[in-house]
Design a protein around this motif. Structure first.
Motif, PDB file in Angstrom:
ATOM      1  N   LYS A  48      11.726  25.924  10.347  1.00 15.49           N
ATOM      2  CA  LYS A  48      13.611  25.941  10.921  1.00 15.49           C
ATOM      3  C   LYS A  48      13.729  27.016   9.798  1.00 15.49           C
ATOM      4  CE  LYS A  48      13.375  21.986  13.581  1.00 15.49           C
ATOM      5  NZ  LYS A  48      14.565  20.915  13.905  1.00 15.49           N
ATOM      6  N   HIS A  49      14.220  26.999   8.877  1.00 14.58           N
ATOM      7  CA  HIS A  49      14.965  28.050   8.500  1.00 14.58           C
ATOM      8  C   HIS A  49      14.090  29.622   8.149  1.00 14.58           C
ATOM      9  CE1 HIS A  49      17.171  26.033   5.275  1.00 14.58           C
ATOM     10  NE2 HIS A  49      16.865  25.173   6.206  1.00 14.58           N
ATOM     11  N   GLU A  50      13.338  29.695   8.772  1.00 16.97           N
ATOM     12  CA  GLU A  50      12.524  31.123   9.127  1.00 16.97           C
ATOM     13  C   GLU A  50      12.139  31.699  10.905  1.00 16.97           C
ATOM     14  OE1 GLU A  50      10.338  33.626   6.661  1.00 16.97           O
ATOM     15  OE2 GLU A  50      10.507  31.660   4.967  1.00 16.97           O
ATOM     16  N   PHE A  51      12.319  30.683  11.221  1.00 20.26           N
ATOM     17  CA  PHE A  51      11.590  30.759  12.984  1.00 20.26           C
ATOM     18  C   PHE A  51      12.891  29.888  13.745  1.00 20.26           C
ATOM     19  CE2 PHE A  51       8.486  31.805   9.842  1.00 20.26           C
ATOM     20  CZ  PHE A  51       7.814  32.826  10.199  1.00 20.26           C
ATOM     21  N   GLU A  52      12.722  30.505  14.802  1.00 20.10           N
ATOM     22  CA  GLU A  52      12.851  29.635  15.723  1.00 20.10           C
ATOM     23  C   GLU A  52      11.862  29.096  17.307  1.00 20.10           C
ATOM     24  OE1 GLU A  52      16.100  31.244  18.635  1.00 20.10           O
ATOM     25  OE2 GLU A  52      15.206  33.611  17.582  1.00 20.10           O
ATOM     26  N   ARG A  63      16.088  36.401  10.053  1.00 17.44           N
ATOM     27  CA  ARG A  63      17.081  35.591   8.944  1.00 17.44           C
ATOM     28  C   ARG A  63      16.816  34.482   8.672  1.00 17.44           C
ATOM     29  NH1 ARG A  63      20.232  31.952   9.827  1.00 17.44           N
ATOM     30  NH2 ARG A  63      20.732  31.150  12.424  1.00 17.44           N
ATOM     31  N   LYS A  64      17.100  34.474   7.160  1.00 16.59           N
ATOM     32  CA  LYS A  64      16.819  33.042   6.652  1.00 16.59           C
ATOM     33  C   LYS A  64      18.032  31.987   6.128  1.00 16.59           C
ATOM     34  CE  LYS A  64      12.412  34.631   4.085  1.00 16.59           C
ATOM     35  NZ  LYS A  64      12.390  34.555   2.300  1.00 16.59           N
ATOM     36  N   GLY A  65      18.245  31.241   7.421  1.00 15.66           N
ATOM     37  CA  GLY A  65      19.142  29.858   7.220  1.00 15.66           C
ATOM     38  C   GLY A  65      19.290  28.920   7.840  1.00 15.66           C
ATOM     39  N   PRO A  66      19.446  28.147   7.429  1.00 15.82           N
ATOM     40  CA  PRO A  66      20.144  27.120   8.791  1.00 15.82           C
ATOM     41  C   PRO A  66      19.316  26.590  10.194  1.00 15.82           C
ATOM     42  CG  PRO A  66      21.780  27.098   7.765  1.00 15.82           C
ATOM     43  CD  PRO A  66      20.683  27.716   6.944  1.00 15.82           C
ATOM     44  N   SER A  67      18.908  25.971  10.593  1.00 16.55           N
ATOM     45  CA  SER A  67      18.878  26.492  12.403  1.00 16.55           C
ATOM     46  C   SER A  67      19.861  25.764  13.486  1.00 16.55           C
ATOM     47  CB  SER A  67      18.155  25.967  12.804  1.00 16.55           C
ATOM     48  OG  SER A  67      17.316  25.328  12.844  1.00 16.55           O
TER      49      SER A  67
END
Length: 137
Positions: A48-52, A63-67
């Motif tokens: 989830k930090h790189e994909f949705e 983008r990287k980061g919390p979803s």
């Protein structure tokens, strides 16, 4: 490898990088925490930090980061609702694009939280449909 064997079908339909992220994180988590739910949660958090989740698979967020709130705070003691793979921290414009891609009805009048819930529901329907299709083969 256990990660390859335990990989959810949504990730099997996703880019190789998402699969590698799941597999490596899952296998590392199994060594640390043992097989089970915690290893799966850890692997999904990394994905989830790189994909949705879009429909029945995962796509790069760009983008990287919390979803969502849970991913931002994390930890087994802090429990918050997740958005089921929807990037709830994305802009409303981005969520509208995803909703358009998934043909979510009524999207033009939805608020950002409503879009997140509607996309999550559309993703769940698409995943169920893909799994059903896979069983019929």
């Amino acid at each position: 490898m256990p990660g390859r064997e335990d990989m959810p079908s949504t990730l099997r339909r996703s880019p190789d990088k998402a699969q590698r992220t799941w597999e490596k994180t899952h296998d590392s988590a199994v060594q640390t925490y043992g097989e089970g739910e915690r290893a799966h949660r850890t692997a999904f958090a990394a994905v989830k930090h790189e994909f949705e989740k879009v429909g029945d698979h995962w796509e790069s967020k760009g983008r990287k980061g919390p979803s969502d709130r849970q991913a931002a705070g994390g930890g087994p003691q802090r429990r918050a609702d997740t958005a089921g793979g929807v990037d709830a921290n994305a802009t409303k414009d981005h969520l509208m694009q995803v909703a358009r891609k998934l043909d979510v009805p009524g999207r033009s009048t939805m608020t950002k939280p409503e879009l997140v819930k509607a996309i999550e529901k559309a993703n769940n329907r698409a995943t169920a449909k893909a799994r059903e299709k896979g069983r019929k083969r």
